[in-house]
Design a protein around this motif. Sequence first.
Motif, PDB file in Angstrom:
ATOM      1  N   VAL A  29      -7.440   5.761   1.637  1.00 24.39           N
ATOM      2  CA  VAL A  29      -6.211   6.329   1.634  1.00 24.39           C
ATOM      3  C   VAL A  29      -5.764   7.515   1.013  1.00 24.39           C
ATOM      4  O   VAL A  29      -6.701   8.617   0.670  1.00 24.39           O
ATOM      5  CB  VAL A  29      -5.487   5.252   0.570  1.00 24.39           C
ATOM      6  CG1 VAL A  29      -5.687   3.854   1.081  1.00 24.39           C
ATOM      7  CG2 VAL A  29      -6.083   5.509  -0.872  1.00 24.39           C
ATOM      8  N   THR A  31      -3.132   9.600  -1.779  1.00 22.98           N
ATOM      9  CA  THR A  31      -2.129   9.298  -3.027  1.00 22.98           C
ATOM     10  C   THR A  31      -1.432  10.631  -3.323  1.00 22.98           C
ATOM     11  O   THR A  31      -1.980  11.644  -3.203  1.00 22.98           O
ATOM     12  CB  THR A  31      -3.004   8.820  -4.210  1.00 22.98           C
ATOM     13  OG1 THR A  31      -3.853   9.745  -4.568  1.00 22.98           O
ATOM     14  CG2 THR A  31      -3.726   7.427  -3.902  1.00 22.98           C
ATOM     15  N   ALA A 299       5.137   6.679   0.036  1.00 24.41           N
ATOM     16  CA  ALA A 299       5.026   5.599  -0.943  1.00 24.41           C
ATOM     17  C   ALA A 299       5.559   4.123  -0.675  1.00 24.41           C
ATOM     18  O   ALA A 299       4.769   3.336  -1.261  1.00 24.41           O
ATOM     19  CB  ALA A 299       4.675   5.939  -2.130  1.00 24.41           C
ATOM     20  N   PHE A 310       2.224   0.674  -3.830  1.00 25.66           N
ATOM     21  CA  PHE A 310       0.928   0.308  -4.037  1.00 25.66           C
ATOM     22  C   PHE A 310       0.155   1.467  -5.299  1.00 25.66           C
ATOM     23  O   PHE A 310       0.134   2.529  -4.730  1.00 25.66           O
ATOM     24  CB  PHE A 310      -0.250   0.350  -3.206  1.00 25.66           C
ATOM     25  CG  PHE A 310      -0.126  -0.953  -2.248  1.00 25.66           C
ATOM     26  CD1 PHE A 310      -0.690  -2.098  -2.692  1.00 25.66           C
ATOM     27  CD2 PHE A 310       0.436  -1.049  -1.045  1.00 25.66           C
ATOM     28  CE1 PHE A 310      -0.575  -3.429  -2.231  1.00 25.66           C
ATOM     29  CE2 PHE A 310       0.452  -2.236  -0.310  1.00 25.66           C
ATOM     30  CZ  PHE A 310       0.017  -3.383  -0.947  1.00 25.66           C
ATOM     31  N   ALA A 317      -5.812  -1.190  -5.270  1.00 22.74           N
ATOM     32  CA  ALA A 317      -4.364  -0.969  -4.948  1.00 22.74           C
ATOM     33  C   ALA A 317      -3.706  -2.249  -5.516  1.00 22.74           C
ATOM     34  O   ALA A 317      -3.914  -3.175  -4.976  1.00 22.74           O
ATOM     35  CB  ALA A 317      -4.373  -0.875  -3.411  1.00 22.74           C
ATOM     36  N   VAL A 345       0.015   5.205  -3.348  1.00 17.71           N
ATOM     37  CA  VAL A 345      -0.530   5.446  -2.178  1.00 17.71           C
ATOM     38  C   VAL A 345       0.633   5.773  -1.133  1.00 17.71           C
ATOM     39  O   VAL A 345       1.527   5.311  -1.282  1.00 17.71           O
ATOM     40  CB  VAL A 345      -1.280   4.116  -1.510  1.00 17.71           C
ATOM     41  CG1 VAL A 345      -1.883   4.413  -0.084  1.00 17.71           C
ATOM     42  CG2 VAL A 345      -2.443   3.573  -2.387  1.00 17.71           C
ATOM     43  N   ASN A 349      -1.299   2.822   3.158  1.00 17.57           N
ATOM     44  CA  ASN A 349      -0.575   1.665   2.253  1.00 17.57           C
ATOM     45  C   ASN A 349      -0.125   0.584   3.424  1.00 17.57           C
ATOM     46  O   ASN A 349       0.071  -0.581   2.614  1.00 17.57           O
ATOM     47  CB  ASN A 349       0.470   2.168   1.517  1.00 17.57           C
ATOM     48  CG  ASN A 349       1.734   2.924   2.200  1.00 17.57           C
ATOM     49  OD1 ASN A 349       1.483   3.153   3.368  1.00 17.57           O
ATOM     50  ND2 ASN A 349       2.639   3.638   1.433  1.00 17.57           N
TER      51      ASN A 349
END
Length: 374
Positions: A29, A31, A299, A310, A317, A345, A349
């Motif tokens: 992922v 972030t 997000a 998340f 997560a 995230v 996500n």
Amino acid sequence: MHVLARLALVCALVVGPATAMAQGRPAGVSTAVVTTSTMAETVAVFGEVVAGRESAVAARVGGVAQDVPIRIGDIVSEGDILARLDPELLQIELAQAEAQIAIAQAGISVSEARLGRAEKAFRRAETLRQNSTIAEAQLEERASDFAEARGAQQEALARIQASQNALEQARYRLDNAVVRAPFDAVILDVTTEVGQFIASGSQVATLIDTSALEIEANVPARFVSALRMDQPLTATTDIGDTVTLTLRAILPTEFAATRTRPVRFDVQDSDVPIAVGQTVTLDVPVSSPREVLVVPKDALVQAQGGWSVFVNEDGKAMPRTVEIGAALNNAFEVLSGLAEGDEVVVRGNERLRPGQEIAPAGPPQAAAQSGSNG
């Protein structure tokens, strides 16, 4: 064993363990960190590009234009020649003034010699009169000659001063027979031609300083108090270019019909192609800026009855229900559910499960910077 059955068994032995390994790996992922940002609610106001400095350059002296080396649209620098006047008559006037100086200086020499003789004669007469050698009338005559000589010297000194003033004026006229640009500019208009007589004070050309363009907008009076010198604004042209502005002045007048006040803004983006008379749309703040918590829009995940995100909690997560407010560039104001510094995230996500292990690709991104919402 049947051929198809054996083939199926081989596939299960090969694919099964691989699938199990894939399901056990952390999800890749991206972030971002939840941060605070400055937000100001704005309203759209139309503005117009105006010249911060425009000049109708005039000739300081009169004369016939001998050369006009400029055309409309030319770019000139400070000191560049806009026009030259025929200097012949001005040179004659200068020579005449210099001759008058020489005459006046000669007059000084004559007056000083005359004054010296008159003073000596007067002093000698004073001595003789004390000894009763000459009559009182002769003494008075010598005194009169002395006073007349002093007056002649003062007159000669005054003539020198007048001649010097005339000489300075002649030099000024000759020096200003060349009309020069007072600042870096673009030629908007040329109002004289070669051979044309230009009177003193007559316009030669119109110049505009394109580096000093401003935006003028009539802002509703109730919003003027929200404008601040240290708060940049944005304006958008009709072709979509964005210009950054800063407040320069709020003019102390108000239009009664519209309840608006003229406001001037400095243009900070010198590379944006704008022109005098062009209209732009300004995002004018309607309230004082405030600090808000923001979360990137990527997000946000649509949840039942609202939004969720998340959050990366020790590599897992974890879903978090959030309440969002106003839009802010590529982010949203967070009213509840998150705190500054939370790592959310923003990529990958949509396929996460609660509690699933995650592996962020690189350090967290920065969230949206300060902005406004309309």
